[in-house]
Motif scaffolding. Structure first.
Motif, PDB file in Angstrom:
ATOM      1  N   ARG A   1       0.828  -1.215   0.000  1.00  0.00           N
ATOM      2  CA  ARG A   1       0.000   0.000   0.000  1.00  0.00           C
ATOM      3  C   ARG A   1       0.864   1.267   0.000  1.00  0.00           C
ATOM      4  NH1 ARG A   1      -4.592  -1.932   4.276  1.00  0.00           N
ATOM      5  NH2 ARG A   1      -5.352  -3.637   2.992  1.00  0.00           N
ATOM      6  N   ASP A   2       1.889   1.251  -0.819  1.00  0.00           N
ATOM      7  CA  ASP A   2       2.818   2.372  -0.998  1.00  0.00           C
ATOM      8  C   ASP A   2       3.597   2.737   0.267  1.00  0.00           C
ATOM      9  OD1 ASP A   2       2.094   2.577  -3.669  1.00  0.00           O
ATOM     10  OD2 ASP A   2       0.462   3.987  -3.231  1.00  0.00           O
ATOM     11  N   VAL A   3       3.749   1.781   1.184  1.00  0.00           N
ATOM     12  CA  VAL A   3       4.553   1.958   2.388  1.00  0.00           C
ATOM     13  C   VAL A   3       5.708   0.961   2.322  1.00  0.00           C
ATOM     14  CG1 VAL A   3       4.602   1.809   4.904  1.00  0.00           C
ATOM     15  CG2 VAL A   3       2.593   2.739   3.752  1.00  0.00           C
ATOM     16  N   LEU A   4       6.918   1.475   2.392  1.00  0.00           N
ATOM     17  CA  LEU A   4       8.104   0.621   2.352  1.00  0.00           C
ATOM     18  C   LEU A   4       8.420   0.124   3.756  1.00  0.00           C
ATOM     19  CD1 LEU A   4      10.604  -0.559   0.873  1.00  0.00           C
ATOM     20  CD2 LEU A   4      11.762   1.602   1.365  1.00  0.00           C
ATOM     21  N   ARG A   5       8.452  -1.185   3.921  1.00  0.00           N
ATOM     22  CA  ARG A   5       8.850  -1.794   5.191  1.00  0.00           C
ATOM     23  C   ARG A   5      10.339  -2.104   5.118  1.00  0.00           C
ATOM     24  NH1 ARG A   5       6.789  -6.764   5.876  1.00  0.00           N
ATOM     25  NH2 ARG A   5       7.535  -6.730   8.012  1.00  0.00           N
ATOM     26  N   VAL A   6      11.078  -1.677   6.146  1.00  0.00           N
ATOM     27  CA  VAL A   6      12.531  -1.853   6.184  1.00  0.00           C
ATOM     28  C   VAL A   6      12.911  -2.533   7.495  1.00  0.00           C
ATOM     29  CG1 VAL A   6      14.760  -0.673   6.104  1.00  0.00           C
ATOM     30  CG2 VAL A   6      12.832   0.227   4.796  1.00  0.00           C
ATOM     31  N   ALA A   7      13.669  -3.607   7.403  1.00  0.00           N
ATOM     32  CA  ALA A   7      14.175  -4.285   8.598  1.00  0.00           C
ATOM     33  C   ALA A   7      15.468  -3.614   9.025  1.00  0.00           C
ATOM     34  CB  ALA A   7      14.426  -5.756   8.299  1.00  0.00           C
ATOM     35  N   THR A   8      15.640  -3.485  10.341  1.00  0.00           N
ATOM     36  CA  THR A   8      16.862  -2.883  10.877  1.00  0.00           C
ATOM     37  C   THR A   8      17.549  -3.881  11.800  1.00  0.00           C
ATOM     38  OG1 THR A   8      15.680  -1.917  12.744  1.00  0.00           O
ATOM     39  CG2 THR A   8      15.923  -0.546  10.780  1.00  0.00           C
ATOM     40  N   SER A   9      18.828  -3.689  12.006  1.00  0.00           N
ATOM     41  CA  SER A   9      19.606  -4.625  12.821  1.00  0.00           C
ATOM     42  C   SER A   9      19.325  -4.479  14.310  1.00  0.00           C
ATOM     43  CB  SER A   9      21.098  -4.436  12.552  1.00  0.00           C
ATOM     44  OG  SER A   9      21.490  -3.134  12.928  1.00  0.00           O
ATOM     45  N   SER A  10      18.782  -3.345  14.734  1.00  0.00           N
ATOM     46  CA  SER A  10      18.474  -3.148  16.157  1.00  0.00           C
ATOM     47  C   SER A  10      17.332  -2.143  16.300  1.00  0.00           C
ATOM     48  CB  SER A  10      19.702  -2.634  16.906  1.00  0.00           C
ATOM     49  OG  SER A  10      20.007  -1.315  16.505  1.00  0.00           O
ATOM     50  N   ALA A  11      16.749  -2.139  17.489  1.00  0.00           N
ATOM     51  CA  ALA A  11      15.662  -1.202  17.771  1.00  0.00           C
ATOM     52  C   ALA A  11      16.167   0.243  17.741  1.00  0.00           C
ATOM     53  CB  ALA A  11      15.034  -1.519  19.126  1.00  0.00           C
ATOM     54  N   ALA A  12      17.415   0.443  18.142  1.00  0.00           N
ATOM     55  CA  ALA A  12      17.979   1.799  18.120  1.00  0.00           C
ATOM     56  C   ALA A  12      18.035   2.328  16.690  1.00  0.00           C
ATOM     57  CB  ALA A  12      19.367   1.793  18.748  1.00  0.00           C
ATOM     58  N   TRP A  13      18.443   1.488  15.744  1.00  0.00           N
ATOM     59  CA  TRP A  13      18.466   1.910  14.340  1.00  0.00           C
ATOM     60  C   TRP A  13      17.052   2.217  13.860  1.00  0.00           C
ATOM     61  CZ3 TRP A  13      22.010   3.660  11.168  1.00  0.00           C
ATOM     62  CH2 TRP A  13      23.348   3.364  11.431  1.00  0.00           C
ATOM     63  N   ALA A  14      16.091   1.383  14.241  1.00  0.00           N
ATOM     64  CA  ALA A  14      14.707   1.611  13.820  1.00  0.00           C
ATOM     65  C   ALA A  14      14.207   2.960  14.327  1.00  0.00           C
ATOM     66  CB  ALA A  14      13.816   0.474  14.320  1.00  0.00           C
ATOM     67  N   GLN A  15      14.505   3.257  15.586  1.00  0.00           N
ATOM     68  CA  GLN A  15      14.037   4.516  16.160  1.00  0.00           C
ATOM     69  C   GLN A  15      14.703   5.729  15.492  1.00  0.00           C
ATOM     70  OE1 GLN A  15      14.688   4.928  20.362  1.00  0.00           O
ATOM     71  NE2 GLN A  15      13.243   6.620  20.542  1.00  0.00           N
ATOM     72  N   ASN A  16      16.015   5.659  15.324  1.00  0.00           N
ATOM     73  CA  ASN A  16      16.737   6.781  14.692  1.00  0.00           C
ATOM     74  C   ASN A  16      16.266   7.025  13.262  1.00  0.00           C
ATOM     75  OD1 ASN A  16      18.247   7.432  16.919  1.00  0.00           O
ATOM     76  ND2 ASN A  16      19.950   6.097  16.359  1.00  0.00           N
ATOM     77  N   LEU A  17      16.046   5.945  12.524  1.00  0.00           N
ATOM     78  CA  LEU A  17      15.617   6.107  11.134  1.00  0.00           C
ATOM     79  C   LEU A  17      14.166   6.591  11.049  1.00  0.00           C
ATOM     80  CD1 LEU A  17      17.375   3.019   9.558  1.00  0.00           C
ATOM     81  CD2 LEU A  17      17.936   5.425   9.214  1.00  0.00           C
TER      82      LEU A  17
END
Length: 184
Positions: free
Chosen positions: A50-66
């Motif tokens: 639905r035009d939303v890009l899902r991206v996996a990150t190596s840690s929760a900290a990376w997810a939050q910063n991004l």
């Protein structure tokens, strides 16, 4: 019937291929270029729904910063996409470390091994037929004795030793293994 040149036909096919190229494939192609090598090493695009890009990150900290910088990333991505994205979602779910490309191991030729004795297999192709076990053992023992007559002796166990082993370890291969620490 009109004839078109091969270049014209290839141009049309190339345009169709770009038109049919999926947005997710496009994202994967230029992800590292858009986000930079440091972020690309810690992230992995998973899918577009639905035009939303899902991206996996190596840690929760990376997810939050991004997540905090997703608007900037979204603008950069949409400049390169034919179909714009609505949003980016970062999470640790789906993260799998990219397998490291294995470096090809250097091939060591037999004549480069420390235990190499030269061309000692003079009877390599000869087949021995109708020999019992004792005859085979006697032939093996004679061959070993003949091969080891001119070899230097190991200073520790006084067994005939290939010169390469003495140069490398100072002792024969068996004695060098005995000297290894037990906790390996």
């Amino acid at each position: 019937m009109s004839f078109k040149s091969v270049n014209d036909i290839l141009g049309v096919i190339e345009k169709q291929a770009k038109w049919q190229e999926q947005p997710f494939q496009q994202v994967c192609q230029f992800w590292a270029e858009v986000v930079g090598s440091a972020i690309a090493a810690q992230t992995q695009p998973l899918s577009i729904q639905r035009d939303v890009l899902r991206v996996a990150t190596s840690s929760a900290a990376w997810a939050q910063n991004l997540t905090f910088s997703r608007q900037t990333l979204l603008l950069k991505l949409n400049q390169k996409l034919s179909t714009p994205l609505v949003d980016l979602r970062f999470a640790t779910a789906g993260w799998q470390r990219q397998p490291q490309k294995e470096q090809p191991q250097a091939t060591i030729l037999a004549n480069q091994h420390p235990s190499y004795l030269g061309d000692v297999n003079e009877r390599r192709g000869a087949k021995v037929v109708n020999q019992d076990v004792n005859q085979v053992f006697d032939n093996w023992a004679k061959t070993r004795q003949r091969r080891s007559q001119n070899l230097p002796l190991c200073p520790q166990c006084e067994c005939p030793t290939p010169p390469g082993e003495l140069q490398r370890w100072g002792v024969c291969g068996f004695c060098s293994v005995k000297q290894l620490p037990k906790n390996i």
